[in-house]
Design a protein around this motif. Structure first.
Motif, mmCIF file in Angstrom:
data_model
loop_
_atom_site.group_PDB
_atom_site.id
_atom_site.type_symbol
_atom_site.label_atom_id
_atom_site.label_comp_id
_atom_site.label_asym_id
_atom_site.label_seq_id
_atom_site.Cartn_x
_atom_site.Cartn_y
_atom_site.Cartn_z
ATOM 1 N N THR A 45 0.849 -1.190 0.000
ATOM 2 C CA THR A 45 0.000 0.000 0.000
ATOM 3 C C THR A 45 0.882 1.236 0.000
ATOM 4 O OG1 THR A 45 -1.667 -1.198 1.256
ATOM 5 C CG2 THR A 45 -1.874 1.201 1.187
ATOM 6 N N ARG A 46 0.571 2.177 -0.903
ATOM 7 C CA ARG A 46 1.400 3.376 -1.072
ATOM 8 C C ARG A 46 0.927 4.513 -0.174
ATOM 9 N NH1 ARG A 46 4.147 3.332 -6.259
ATOM 10 N NH2 ARG A 46 5.061 5.275 -5.510
ATOM 11 N N LEU A 47 1.871 5.386 0.161
ATOM 12 C CA LEU A 47 1.556 6.645 0.830
ATOM 13 C C LEU A 47 0.990 7.604 -0.212
ATOM 14 C CD1 LEU A 47 4.939 6.934 2.731
ATOM 15 C CD2 LEU A 47 2.729 6.466 3.794
ATOM 16 N N ARG A 48 0.420 8.703 0.254
ATOM 17 C CA ARG A 48 -0.034 9.728 -0.688
ATOM 18 C C ARG A 48 1.171 10.224 -1.492
ATOM 19 N NH1 ARG A 48 -1.730 12.159 3.960
ATOM 20 N NH2 ARG A 48 -0.753 14.108 3.289
ATOM 21 N N PRO A 49 1.003 10.521 -2.773
ATOM 22 C CA PRO A 49 2.137 10.934 -3.617
ATOM 23 C C PRO A 49 2.936 12.111 -3.051
ATOM 24 C CG PRO A 49 0.210 10.532 -4.979
ATOM 25 C CD PRO A 49 -0.244 10.431 -3.550
ATOM 26 N N GLU A 50 2.267 13.096 -2.492
ATOM 27 C CA GLU A 50 2.999 14.254 -1.959
ATOM 28 C C GLU A 50 3.813 13.881 -0.723
ATOM 29 O OE1 GLU A 50 -1.181 14.525 -0.128
ATOM 30 O OE2 GLU A 50 -0.338 13.957 -2.065
ATOM 31 N N VAL A 51 3.325 12.917 0.063
ATOM 32 C CA VAL A 51 4.073 12.449 1.233
ATOM 33 C C VAL A 51 5.303 11.668 0.771
ATOM 34 C CG1 VAL A 51 3.991 10.957 3.280
ATOM 35 C CG2 VAL A 51 2.055 12.456 2.735
ATOM 36 N N GLU A 54 8.015 14.113 -0.557
ATOM 37 C CA GLU A 54 8.758 14.851 0.478
ATOM 38 C C GLU A 54 9.663 13.922 1.276
ATOM 39 O OE1 GLU A 54 9.003 17.943 0.303
ATOM 40 O OE2 GLU A 54 7.232 18.463 -0.841
ATOM 41 N N LEU A 55 9.192 12.730 1.596
ATOM 42 C CA LEU A 55 10.042 11.766 2.308
ATOM 43 C C LEU A 55 11.250 11.385 1.454
ATOM 44 C CD1 LEU A 55 7.394 9.427 3.984
ATOM 45 C CD2 LEU A 55 8.837 11.142 5.105
ATOM 46 N N PHE A 56 11.031 11.191 0.170
ATOM 47 C CA PHE A 56 12.127 10.874 -0.747
ATOM 48 C C PHE A 56 13.171 11.998 -0.741
ATOM 49 C CE2 PHE A 56 14.020 11.457 -4.946
ATOM 50 C CZ PHE A 56 14.700 10.266 -5.076
ATOM 51 N N ARG A 57 12.711 13.233 -0.838
ATOM 52 C CA ARG A 57 13.636 14.368 -0.878
ATOM 53 C C ARG A 57 14.405 14.521 0.434
ATOM 54 N NH1 ARG A 57 8.839 17.438 -3.498
ATOM 55 N NH2 ARG A 57 9.176 16.969 -5.696
ATOM 56 N N ARG A 113 10.219 20.564 4.767
ATOM 57 C CA ARG A 113 9.556 19.466 4.033
ATOM 58 C C ARG A 113 8.789 18.569 5.006
ATOM 59 N NH1 ARG A 113 10.977 19.246 -1.158
ATOM 60 N NH2 ARG A 113 13.006 20.001 -1.853
ATOM 61 N N ALA A 114 9.391 18.259 6.134
ATOM 62 C CA ALA A 114 8.725 17.416 7.132
ATOM 63 C C ALA A 114 7.468 18.108 7.643
ATOM 64 C CB ALA A 114 9.678 17.100 8.285
ATOM 65 N N ARG A 115 7.578 19.390 7.931
ATOM 66 C CA ARG A 115 6.425 20.142 8.438
ATOM 67 C C ARG A 115 5.284 20.148 7.426
ATOM 68 N NH1 ARG A 115 4.516 24.748 7.479
ATOM 69 N NH2 ARG A 115 6.326 25.553 6.378
ATOM 70 N N LEU A 116 5.598 20.246 6.146
ATOM 71 C CA LEU A 116 4.570 20.283 5.093
ATOM 72 C C LEU A 116 3.688 19.038 5.079
ATOM 73 C CD1 LEU A 116 6.540 21.784 2.075
ATOM 74 C CD2 LEU A 116 4.634 22.852 3.312
ATOM 75 N N ILE A 117 4.254 17.910 5.478
ATOM 76 C CA ILE A 117 3.479 16.660 5.442
ATOM 77 C C ILE A 117 3.119 16.159 6.837
ATOM 78 C CG2 ILE A 117 4.319 15.929 3.176
ATOM 79 C CD1 ILE A 117 6.330 14.090 4.670
#
Length: 157
Positions: A45-51, A54-57, A113-117
């Motif tokens: 199961t995938r996370l939301r694309p925007e999450v 940001e985690l990738f970055r 980035r962490a705060r955004l998600i």
């Protein structure tokens, strides 16, 4: 090649967050000569694309920092994804936290980035040597009666 890799900002639909982080780690290990061990623990199961993005970055920046600045001889990356929760940890055996340069924005950007998600970013010096950067996305824990607008599958009569 390294510059092009660093420009990558998204995860393909066919690859998981862990696979994308593993690919970055492999490329950085090959170009730097520093062994980077990646351990993946993911559910399909995938996370939301925007999450995921940001985690990738954040992970990419943490690994890049360890390669460029830590003088590390090894780096460990752990990626656990149990959507909607995830924890990514990057640990190196380098020199630990150093004084920030005036032109250094990496940590500030990772925090933003962490705060955004709604994730928590923790950066800590290790007791013996090196640094650990950990970012986690957790589901908020609610208590019964805390939110009167909350819904459940249970019917109240």
């Amino acid at each position: 090649r390294r510059s092009v890799l660093n420009l990558r900002t998204s995860i393909g639909e066919a690859e998981s967050l862990g696979t994308a982080i593993g690919n970055v780690a492999r490329h950085l290990s090959e170009s730097s000569g520093i062994p980077i061990r990646v351990r993946l623990d993911e559910q399909p199961t995938r996370l939301r694309p925007e999450v995921e993005a940001e985690l990738f970055r954040i992970a990419q920046e943490a690994i890049n920092n360890a390669v460029k600045h830590a003088r590390a001889t090894s780096i460990d990356v752990r990626c656990q994804v149990y959507a909607p929760e995830a924890v990514i940890t990057v640990t190196d055996d380098g020199v630990g936290m150093q004084s920030a340069r005036a032109d250094s924005y990496g940590l500030k950007i990772m925090r933003e980035r962490a705060r955004l998600i709604g994730a928590e970013l923790v950066v800590r010096d290790n007791a013996s040597r090196g640094l650990t950067v950990s970012v986690s996305v957790k589901m908020p824990r609610t208590t019964v009666g805390a939110d009167p607008t909350a819904t459940s599958d249970e019917e109240i009569t």
